[in-house]
Design a protein around this motif. Structure first.
Motif, PDB file in Angstrom:
ATOM      1  N   THR A  65       0.880  -1.169   0.000  1.00 35.37           N
ATOM      2  CA  THR A  65       0.000   0.000   0.000  1.00 35.37           C
ATOM      3  C   THR A  65       0.914   1.213   0.000  1.00 35.37           C
ATOM      4  N   ILE A  93      -4.539  -2.860  -0.047  1.00 39.89           N
ATOM      5  CA  ILE A  93      -5.649  -2.219   0.661  1.00 39.89           C
ATOM      6  C   ILE A  93      -6.792  -3.211   0.848  1.00 39.89           C
ATOM      7  N   LYS A  94      -7.080  -3.978  -0.199  1.00 38.57           N
ATOM      8  CA  LYS A  94      -8.145  -4.982  -0.145  1.00 38.57           C
ATOM      9  C   LYS A  94      -7.811  -6.093  -1.125  1.00 38.57           C
ATOM     10  N   PRO A  95      -8.475  -7.274  -1.012  1.00 44.08           N
ATOM     11  CA  PRO A  95      -8.199  -8.367  -1.941  1.00 44.08           C
ATOM     12  C   PRO A  95      -8.355  -7.903  -3.386  1.00 44.08           C
ATOM     13  N   ARG A  96      -7.530  -8.441  -4.271  1.00 44.36           N
ATOM     14  CA  ARG A  96      -7.539  -7.988  -5.658  1.00 44.36           C
ATOM     15  C   ARG A  96      -7.748  -9.152  -6.619  1.00 44.36           C
ATOM     16  N   VAL A 107      -3.613  -8.783   1.905  1.00 43.60           N
ATOM     17  CA  VAL A 107      -3.920  -7.425   2.375  1.00 43.60           C
ATOM     18  C   VAL A 107      -3.026  -7.038   3.551  1.00 43.60           C
ATOM     19  N   LYS A 114      -3.787   1.423   9.268  1.00 46.50           N
ATOM     20  CA  LYS A 114      -4.618   1.544   8.072  1.00 46.50           C
ATOM     21  C   LYS A 114      -4.686   3.027   7.713  1.00 46.50           C
ATOM     22  N   ASN A 116      -6.309   6.302   5.212  1.00 49.17           N
ATOM     23  CA  ASN A 116      -7.423   6.785   4.406  1.00 49.17           C
ATOM     24  C   ASN A 116      -7.137   8.195   3.908  1.00 49.17           C
TER      25      ASN A 116
END
Length: 201
Positions: A65, A93-96, A107, A114, A116
């Motif tokens: 990330t 950031i999230k599953p791809r 992840v 985390k 944002n």
């Protein structure tokens, strides 16, 4: 023959990535409590600023990330004011979706900070890893504070942040912050961080 070699390389890379994920996840599960003095001492830089972008991708088949912070100031004076600081942290950031019917699940591990876009932060940045260049916050999620409504809070609601510290010489405002760590004033917090940086020199 060539196919066999390529397959072996792919298998090796997959094994190494899986091993890295397991190692990092195990480390995150054993998260050692670090107080504010520890965070200050171990941080390479302490960035006060705004997260302006968060993206992810792969570097040499390792998931990352990428975070960019617009830096207002660095309590350790290593990063220039009003500059952009970019770093890569392990994990997506999230599953791809990989486009072949498979989904990559690597992840950001539990216990890591985390990020944002748009959030105001005080980030205690640990030094970059020698081989990958990846970087995270000191104490992992303990070392990233979100500033909102003049309050600074980490992922653990500041639990244990002042544990084991000598607080006898703190001001009344700082003592109040320690008594009520879950709702501590961001301005008082940043001021105390500055004092601890000076004391650690």
């Amino acid at each position: 023959m060539q196919f066999g070699k390529s397959f072996s390389r792919i298998s090796l890379l997959a094994s190494l990535t899986a091993a890295a994920l397991l190692s990092v996840s195990a480390h995150a599960m054993k998260l050692k409590n670090q107080n504010l003095e520890d965070l200050v001492t171990e941080a390479d830089s302490i960035l006060i600023g705004q997260v302006v972008s968060v993206t992810d991708g792969f570097q040499n088949n390792a998931p990352y990330t990428e975070v960019t912070i617009r830096v207002g100031s660095d309590a350790k004076g290593k990063v220039k004011d009003d500059s952009e600081y970019k770093f890569r942290q392990f994990g997506l950031i999230k599953p791809r979706s990989m486009g072949n019917g498979k989904v990559y699940l690597g992840v950001t591990p539990e216990g890591f900070a985390k990020w944002n876009e748009g959030e105001q932060v005080v980030a205690f940045m640990y030094k970059k890893a020698e081989i990958t260049g990846f970087q995270t916050t000191t104490g992992m999620a303990q070392g990233k504070f979100i500033v909102s409504n003049d309050k600074a809070t980490n992922a653990f609601n500041n639990h244990g942040l002042f544990e084991g510290m000598d607080t006898s010489n703190l001001s009344a405002e700082e003592q109040n912050m320690i008594t009520n760590p879950g709702s501590m004033s961001a301005a008082t917090f940043v001021g105390l961080v500055g004092k601890l940086v000076e004391e650690s020199k």
